[in-house]
Design an enzyme around this catalytic site. Structure first.
Site, mmCIF file in Angstrom:
data_model
loop_
_atom_site.group_PDB
_atom_site.id
_atom_site.type_symbol
_atom_site.label_atom_id
_atom_site.label_comp_id
_atom_site.label_asym_id
_atom_site.label_seq_id
_atom_site.Cartn_x
_atom_site.Cartn_y
_atom_site.Cartn_z
ATOM 1 N N CYS A 130 0.311 3.366 10.362
ATOM 2 C CA CYS A 130 1.650 2.836 10.564
ATOM 3 C C CYS A 130 1.636 1.400 11.049
ATOM 4 C CB CYS A 130 2.361 3.639 11.640
ATOM 5 S SG CYS A 130 3.250 4.997 10.986
ATOM 6 N N CYS B 26 9.233 -7.261 14.281
ATOM 7 C CA CYS B 26 8.926 -6.437 15.451
ATOM 8 C C CYS B 26 7.552 -6.902 15.959
ATOM 9 C CB CYS B 26 8.901 -4.957 15.079
ATOM 10 S SG CYS B 26 10.475 -4.408 14.382
ATOM 11 N N GLU C 262 0.809 -1.203 0.000
ATOM 12 C CA GLU C 262 0.000 0.000 0.000
ATOM 13 C C GLU C 262 0.849 1.262 0.000
ATOM 14 O OE1 GLU C 262 -4.151 -1.414 2.003
ATOM 15 O OE2 GLU C 262 -2.549 -0.795 3.345
ATOM 16 N N CYS D 63 4.043 -5.076 15.092
ATOM 17 C CA CYS D 63 3.845 -4.637 13.703
ATOM 18 C C CYS D 63 3.160 -5.728 12.887
ATOM 19 C CB CYS D 63 5.208 -4.293 13.096
ATOM 20 S SG CYS D 63 5.137 -3.909 11.338
ATOM 21 N N CYS E 29 7.845 -8.208 5.807
ATOM 22 C CA CYS E 29 9.108 -7.781 6.414
ATOM 23 C C CYS E 29 9.640 -8.928 7.248
ATOM 24 C CB CYS E 29 8.889 -6.549 7.291
ATOM 25 S SG CYS E 29 10.419 -5.946 8.052
ATOM 26 N N LEU F 261 12.898 3.549 17.340
ATOM 27 C CA LEU F 261 13.562 3.206 18.592
ATOM 28 C C LEU F 261 12.664 2.311 19.452
ATOM 29 C CD1 LEU F 261 16.333 3.891 19.561
ATOM 30 C CD2 LEU F 261 15.443 5.996 20.569
ATOM 31 N N CYS G 280 3.492 8.099 1.690
ATOM 32 C CA CYS G 280 4.117 7.030 2.481
ATOM 33 C C CYS G 280 4.298 5.819 1.566
ATOM 34 C CB CYS G 280 3.202 6.711 3.669
ATOM 35 S SG CYS G 280 3.859 5.432 4.732
HETATM 36 N N1 SAH Z 1 10.550 -0.858 8.680
HETATM 37 C C1 SAH Z 1 10.726 0.516 8.920
HETATM 38 C C2 SAH Z 1 9.701 1.409 8.258
HETATM 39 C C3 SAH Z 1 8.247 0.981 8.209
HETATM 40 S S1 SAH Z 1 7.263 1.047 9.636
HETATM 41 C C4 SAH Z 1 10.779 0.796 10.398
HETATM 42 O O1 SAH Z 1 10.481 -0.086 11.168
HETATM 43 O O2 SAH Z 1 11.174 1.905 10.761
HETATM 44 C C5 SAH Z 1 6.957 2.776 9.983
HETATM 45 C C6 SAH Z 1 6.794 3.037 11.478
HETATM 46 O O3 SAH Z 1 5.582 2.460 12.010
HETATM 47 C C7 SAH Z 1 7.929 2.436 12.306
HETATM 48 O O4 SAH Z 1 8.368 3.316 13.284
HETATM 49 C C8 SAH Z 1 7.230 1.247 12.919
HETATM 50 O O5 SAH Z 1 7.911 0.781 14.053
HETATM 51 C C9 SAH Z 1 5.874 1.805 13.234
HETATM 52 N N2 SAH Z 1 4.865 0.784 13.540
HETATM 53 C C10 SAH Z 1 4.865 -0.520 13.204
HETATM 54 N N3 SAH Z 1 3.751 -1.127 13.673
HETATM 55 C C11 SAH Z 1 3.028 -0.192 14.310
HETATM 56 C C12 SAH Z 1 1.767 -0.206 14.979
HETATM 57 N N4 SAH Z 1 1.025 -1.300 15.040
HETATM 58 N N5 SAH Z 1 1.338 0.941 15.524
HETATM 59 C C13 SAH Z 1 2.066 2.081 15.405
HETATM 60 N N6 SAH Z 1 3.249 2.145 14.768
HETATM 61 C C14 SAH Z 1 3.733 1.024 14.224
HETATM 62 FE FE1 SF4 Z 2 9.602 -4.518 9.667
HETATM 63 FE FE2 SF4 Z 2 7.431 -3.648 10.909
HETATM 64 FE FE3 SF4 Z 2 9.735 -3.877 12.250
HETATM 65 FE FE4 SF4 Z 2 9.449 -1.941 10.394
HETATM 66 S S1 SF4 Z 2 8.299 -2.136 12.309
HETATM 67 S S2 SF4 Z 2 11.205 -3.338 10.670
HETATM 68 S S3 SF4 Z 2 8.123 -2.998 8.903
HETATM 69 S S4 SF4 Z 2 8.564 -5.573 11.340
#
Ligand code: SAH
Ligand code: SF4
Length: 377
Positions: free
Chosen positions: A343, A115, A91, A118, A111, A224, A104
């Site tokens: 996000c 994390c 997306e 996410c 990925c 972070l 965006c």
């Molecule tokens: N992979 C990269 C960029 C994509 S995610 C990264 O991790 O930085 C963009 C942002 O959304 C990142 O800061 C990520 O940690 C945050 N994010 C991921 N899952 C989320 C969620 N469920 N709620 C809010 N932010 C989230």
């Molecule tokens: Fe991957 Fe989601 Fe972690 Fe970003 S926040 S590195 S998209 S798993």
């Protein structure tokens, strides 16, 4: 095999033209036609001689990604689901705000970094996007929005003024393709965005951060999310490989080259996990040698995530600690029920979402609410 010219930056295109026995300056012309004017038919490129246009039509192609669905919200927010040829799409989201429009962009299907908060990470890794699929998101959005340009920007300002690599995927894990796409974004013959207006968000792949600094030092955002290794190991597992001390050092090194004099630290607010005052104080200590600002992101829930969004009061208190120490803090706010475009939620369940989105379009239900609204505090 036919090459897709959307896969090339200007330098690569010049090499390609040399290979065809053509002058390298053709690359500039082609970049303008493809990216600046959004043209994908060679025959429309009127300042290129007909024989060359015919040759190009035989040997090459300009194929942008296919849009499966476009959704438009009442406030101008738009979302495109891009076909990747496999089950899951990716997306792209356009967020209009006062005086600017941010796109965006996604970099991978899924990925690998897992994390825990996410939904993209939950989905696992599928594949890297190609250059044409990454820059193609800008191409598609720019074309869709260009009709509005005349209405909304009589001065000729860009509708898309900023790009953030914050969609699906870890951009630095698809390094070469992402850097080539970034170079096209910055190229004056293509989109001509300044480096300050392009932000790459990473979970902290330290060696790749160093390489990015050398090759294309765009604005850097670092996810972070935790102020100590113990917690970050748990919620951002890549931390086990590149712990906080190394990450902070990489941020410092980045700023030596970067045109922007601060790093944006993103911090997802997870109820009872990373949102106490003790965490805020640890965070201040951690970043004290890195010029930075903070972006607090209230957790966007998804099914079976196991996390909750921090309470508003806790977010406020956390923010106040950072602000009292002199930091600039923005809090990203998600409104409306269509949070699965926010996000970390992009394309979590694409096939389901596709059905729902189609349903919405056909039934004329209320369109998407505002997906991201940045509230500067
Ligand atoms: N992979 C990269 C960029 C994509 S995610 C990264 O991790 O930085 C963009 C942002 O959304 C990142 O800061 C990520 O940690 C945050 N994010 C991921 N899952 C989320 C969620 N469920 N709620 C809010 N932010 C989230
Ligand atoms: Fe991957 Fe989601 Fe972690 Fe970003 S926040 S590195 S998209 S798993």
């Amino acid at each position: 095999m036919t090459v897709n010219l959307l896969d090339f930056n200007q330098e690569q295109l010049a090499t390609y033209f040399q290979g065809l026995g053509e002058k390298p300056f053709r690359a500039k012309q082609l970049m303008r036609w493809m990216h600046h004017f959004g043209v994908h038919e060679f025959e429309q490129m009127t300042d290129i001689a007909k024989p060359l246009r015919e040759k190009l039509a035989r040997e090459a192609c300009i194929v942008p990604p296919t849009v499966q669905i476009e959704q438009i919200s009442t406030d101008g927010t738009r979302k495109w689901l891009i076909d990747t040829g496999i089950g899951n799409g990716v997306e792209t989201v356009f967020i209009p705000e006062d005086g600017r429009g941010t796109l965006c962009v996604s970099s991978q299907v899924g990925c690998a970094l897992e994390c825990t908060f996410c939904s993209t990470g939950r989905q696992g890794f599928n594949r890297n996007l190609t250059v044409s699929e990454i820059i193609g998101q800008l191409w598609v959005a720019n074309r869709a929005l260009s009709s509005e340009l005349k209405v909304r920007d009589p001065k000729g300002d860009r509708v898309i003024s900023n790009v953030v690599m914050m969609g699906m995927g870890e951009p630095l894990a698809n390094f070469d393709n992402v850097v080539t796409a970034l170079q096209i974004m910055l190229d004056d013959s293509a989109y001509g965005l300044s480096r300050r207006r392009v932000t790459l968000s990473t979970s902290g792949l330290v060696p790749a951060m160093d390489r990015l600094r050398e090759l294309c030092p765009v604005a850097l955002a670092v996810s972070l999310h935790a102020p100590n290794d113990q917690l970050r190991d748990e919620i951002v597992p890549i931390n086990k490989k590149y712990p906080l001390k190394e990450l902070m050092a990489a941020c410092q090194r980045y700023l030596e080259k970067a045109p922007r004099d601060f790093v944006t630290f993103e911090y997802v607010m997870l109820d009872g996990v990373n949102d106490t005052l003790t965490h805020a104080k640890q965070l201040l200590e951690l970043v004290k040698s890195v010029p930075c600002k903070f972006n607090l992101i209230p957790f966007n829930p998804f099914p079976n995530s196991g996390y909750g969004t921090s309470k508003t009061d806790n977010i406020r208190r956390f923010r106040d600690v950072l602000m009292q120490a002199g930091h600039v803090v923005t809090t990203r706010k998600t409104r409306g029920e269509d949070i699965d475009a926010a996000c970390g939620q992009l394309a979590g369940k694409v096939q389901d979402k596709t059905k729902r989105a189609l349903h919405k379009i056909h039934s004329h239900e209320a369109p998407l609410h505002n997906l991201h609204t940045k509230v500067t505090t």
